[in-house]
Design a protein around this motif. Structure first.
Motif, PDB file in Angstrom:
ATOM      1  N   ARG A  15     -30.807 103.668   2.812  1.00 42.29           N
ATOM      2  CA  ARG A  15     -29.972 102.548   3.268  1.00 42.29           C
ATOM      3  C   ARG A  15     -30.497 101.216   2.735  1.00 42.29           C
ATOM      4  N   SER A  16     -31.787 101.151   2.457  1.00 43.45           N
ATOM      5  CA  SER A  16     -32.388  99.937   1.891  1.00 43.45           C
ATOM      6  C   SER A  16     -32.252  99.905   0.373  1.00 43.45           C
ATOM      7  N   ARG A  17     -31.528 100.878  -0.165  1.00 46.40           N
ATOM      8  CA  ARG A  17     -31.321 101.022  -1.617  1.00 46.40           C
ATOM      9  C   ARG A  17     -32.637 101.142  -2.388  1.00 46.40           C
ATOM     10  N   LYS A  18     -33.573 101.911  -1.830  1.00 50.89           N
ATOM     11  CA  LYS A  18     -34.879 102.106  -2.456  1.00 50.89           C
ATOM     12  C   LYS A  18     -35.067 103.538  -2.957  1.00 50.89           C
ATOM     13  N   THR A  19     -33.967 104.285  -3.053  1.00 47.36           N
ATOM     14  CA  THR A  19     -34.062 105.653  -3.575  1.00 47.36           C
ATOM     15  C   THR A  19     -33.030 105.871  -4.673  1.00 47.36           C
ATOM     16  N   ASP A  20     -33.339 106.802  -5.539  1.00 49.33           N
ATOM     17  CA  ASP A  20     -32.384 107.284  -6.540  1.00 49.33           C
ATOM     18  C   ASP A  20     -32.366 108.794  -6.381  1.00 49.33           C
ATOM     19  N   SER A  21     -31.192 109.396  -6.454  1.00 49.51           N
ATOM     20  CA  SER A  21     -31.143 110.842  -6.294  1.00 49.51           C
ATOM     21  C   SER A  21     -30.255 111.470  -7.352  1.00 49.51           C
ATOM     22  N   GLY A  22     -30.385 112.767  -7.467  1.00 48.13           N
ATOM     23  CA  GLY A  22     -29.675 113.492  -8.510  1.00 48.13           C
ATOM     24  C   GLY A  22     -30.554 113.532  -9.749  1.00 48.13           C
ATOM     25  N   GLU A  23     -30.361 114.545 -10.566  1.00 49.19           N
ATOM     26  CA  GLU A  23     -31.243 114.737 -11.718  1.00 49.19           C
ATOM     27  C   GLU A  23     -31.314 113.536 -12.649  1.00 49.19           C
ATOM     28  N   PHE A  24     -30.166 113.009 -13.035  1.00 41.47           N
ATOM     29  CA  PHE A  24     -30.131 111.922 -14.019  1.00 41.47           C
ATOM     30  C   PHE A  24     -30.827 110.667 -13.492  1.00 41.47           C
ATOM     31  N   MET A  25     -30.475 110.254 -12.269  1.00 37.44           N
ATOM     32  CA  MET A  25     -31.043 109.021 -11.705  1.00 37.44           C
ATOM     33  C   MET A  25     -32.531 109.170 -11.390  1.00 37.44           C
ATOM     34  N   THR A  26     -32.934 110.345 -10.927  1.00 31.65           N
ATOM     35  CA  THR A  26     -34.352 110.591 -10.632  1.00 31.65           C
ATOM     36  C   THR A  26     -35.161 110.490 -11.926  1.00 31.65           C
ATOM     37  N   GLU A  27     -34.653 111.132 -12.977  1.00 36.05           N
ATOM     38  CA  GLU A  27     -35.332 111.094 -14.281  1.00 36.05           C
ATOM     39  C   GLU A  27     -35.442 109.656 -14.786  1.00 36.05           C
ATOM     40  N   LYS A  28     -34.362 108.905 -14.630  1.00 35.16           N
ATOM     41  CA  LYS A  28     -34.342 107.504 -15.071  1.00 35.16           C
ATOM     42  C   LYS A  28     -35.406 106.678 -14.322  1.00 35.16           C
ATOM     43  N   SER A  29     -35.515 106.898 -13.014  1.00 39.41           N
ATOM     44  CA  SER A  29     -36.508 106.182 -12.199  1.00 39.41           C
ATOM     45  C   SER A  29     -37.934 106.498 -12.642  1.00 39.41           C
ATOM     46  N   ILE A  30     -38.183 107.776 -12.913  1.00 36.73           N
ATOM     47  CA  ILE A  30     -39.529 108.191 -13.338  1.00 36.73           C
ATOM     48  C   ILE A  30     -39.875 107.547 -14.676  1.00 36.73           C
ATOM     49  N   LYS A  31     -38.974 107.683 -15.642  1.00 34.71           N
ATOM     50  CA  LYS A  31     -39.243 107.185 -16.996  1.00 34.71           C
ATOM     51  C   LYS A  31     -39.300 105.668 -17.084  1.00 34.71           C
ATOM     52  N   SER A  32     -38.588 104.967 -16.186  1.00 32.20           N
ATOM     53  CA  SER A  32     -38.605 103.505 -16.223  1.00 32.20           C
ATOM     54  C   SER A  32     -39.773 102.932 -15.410  1.00 32.20           C
ATOM     55  N   GLY A  33     -40.531 103.824 -14.746  1.00 34.03           N
ATOM     56  CA  GLY A  33     -41.697 103.367 -13.984  1.00 34.03           C
ATOM     57  C   GLY A  33     -41.356 102.829 -12.602  1.00 34.03           C
ATOM     58  N   LYS A  34     -40.112 103.037 -12.143  1.00 36.89           N
ATOM     59  CA  LYS A  34     -39.718 102.550 -10.814  1.00 36.89           C
ATOM     60  C   LYS A  34     -40.151 103.494  -9.693  1.00 36.89           C
ATOM     61  N   ALA A  35     -40.287 104.778 -10.000  1.00 33.97           N
ATOM     62  CA  ALA A  35     -40.557 105.782  -8.961  1.00 33.97           C
ATOM     63  C   ALA A  35     -42.005 105.752  -8.483  1.00 33.97           C
ATOM     64  N   TYR A  36     -42.181 105.718  -7.160  1.00 36.71           N
ATOM     65  CA  TYR A  36     -43.517 105.791  -6.556  1.00 36.71           C
ATOM     66  C   TYR A  36     -43.777 107.179  -5.998  1.00 36.71           C
ATOM     67  N   LEU A  37     -42.695 107.924  -5.743  1.00 33.44           N
ATOM     68  CA  LEU A  37     -42.806 109.274  -5.204  1.00 33.44           C
ATOM     69  C   LEU A  37     -41.536 110.034  -5.565  1.00 33.44           C
ATOM     70  N   VAL A  38     -41.699 111.291  -5.965  1.00 28.86           N
ATOM     71  CA  VAL A  38     -40.545 112.137  -6.271  1.00 28.86           C
ATOM     72  C   VAL A  38     -40.566 113.317  -5.317  1.00 28.86           C
ATOM     73  N   MET A  39     -39.415 113.596  -4.722  1.00 34.46           N
ATOM     74  CA  MET A  39     -39.284 114.752  -3.841  1.00 34.46           C
ATOM     75  C   MET A  39     -38.336 115.753  -4.480  1.00 34.46           C
ATOM     76  N   ILE A  40     -38.767 117.015  -4.519  1.00 33.89           N
ATOM     77  CA  ILE A  40     -37.980 118.076  -5.124  1.00 33.89           C
ATOM     78  C   ILE A  40     -37.683 119.101  -4.033  1.00 33.89           C
ATOM     79  N   ALA A  41     -36.435 119.514  -3.918  1.00 35.37           N
ATOM     80  CA  ALA A  41     -36.049 120.491  -2.896  1.00 35.37           C
ATOM     81  C   ALA A  41     -36.702 121.839  -3.188  1.00 35.37           C
ATOM     82  N   ASP A  42     -37.121 122.503  -2.117  1.00 38.35           N
ATOM     83  CA  ASP A  42     -37.777 123.804  -2.237  1.00 38.35           C
ATOM     84  C   ASP A  42     -36.842 124.844  -2.844  1.00 38.35           C
ATOM     85  N   ASP A  43     -35.527 124.692  -2.586  1.00 39.95           N
ATOM     86  CA  ASP A  43     -34.573 125.672  -3.114  1.00 39.95           C
ATOM     87  C   ASP A  43     -33.931 125.234  -4.435  1.00 39.95           C
ATOM     88  N   ALA A  44     -34.525 124.219  -5.078  1.00 34.17           N
ATOM     89  CA  ALA A  44     -34.059 123.833  -6.416  1.00 34.17           C
ATOM     90  C   ALA A  44     -34.443 124.963  -7.382  1.00 34.17           C
TER      91      ALA A  44
END
Length: 106
Positions: A15-44
Motif C-alpha cells: 500500500r506504501s508502493r514499496k513493492t514490485d511483484s511478478g517476474e518482470f517487475m521483480t527482475e527489474k527491481s533487482i537489476k536496478s538496485g532498488k530491491a532490498y529483499l526478494v520473496m519467492i513463493a514456495d510453490d513457484a
C-alpha cells in the motif's frame, strides 16, 4: 501468529508502493538496485526459484522462499504472485527480522 505479521507487513509495504511483484517487475527491481529483499513463493516452479536465487546472489540481494503464490498475492491484494521485491530498507529489515533472515548472500 508470526505469519500474520509477515503478511500484514507485506500488505503495508504494498500500500506504501514499496513493492514490485511478478517476474518482470521483480527482475527489474533487482537489476536496478532498488530491491532490498526478494520473496519467492514456495510453490513457484523450480526454474523460477533457481532464476531468482541466482540473480539475487549475483546482485547481493537477500532472498527468502516463503508462503505460497496465493498467500503472497493475497497479502498484496493482487492475484497469485510467485515473486516480489521489497524496495524499502525499513520494510525489508522488519520482514527479515520476522523471517529470521540474518545475512545477505554474497
Amino acid at each position: 501468529m508470526k505469519q500474520n505479521k509477515i503478511y500484514s507487513m507485506l500488505g503495508l509495504a504494498t500500500r506504501s508502493r514499496k513493492t514490485d511483484s511478478g517476474e518482470f517487475m521483480t527482475e527489474k527491481s533487482i537489476k536496478s538496485g532498488k530491491a532490498y529483499l526478494v520473496m519467492i513463493a514456495d510453490d513457484a516452479s523450480d526454474n523460477t526459484k533457481k532464476e531468482f536465487m541466482d540473480m539475487c546472489k549475483f546482485y547481493h540481494v537477500p532472498f527468502v522462499i516463503y508462503g505460497t503464490k496465493e498467500e503472497l498475492g493475497h497479502a498484496m491484494g493482487k492475484a497469485m504472485r510467485a515473486s516480489l521485491a521489497v524496495n524499502d530498507e525499513g520494510f525489508s529489515k522488519a520482514l527479515m527480522k520476522l523471517l529470521n533472515v540474518t545475512e545477505v548472500v554474497k
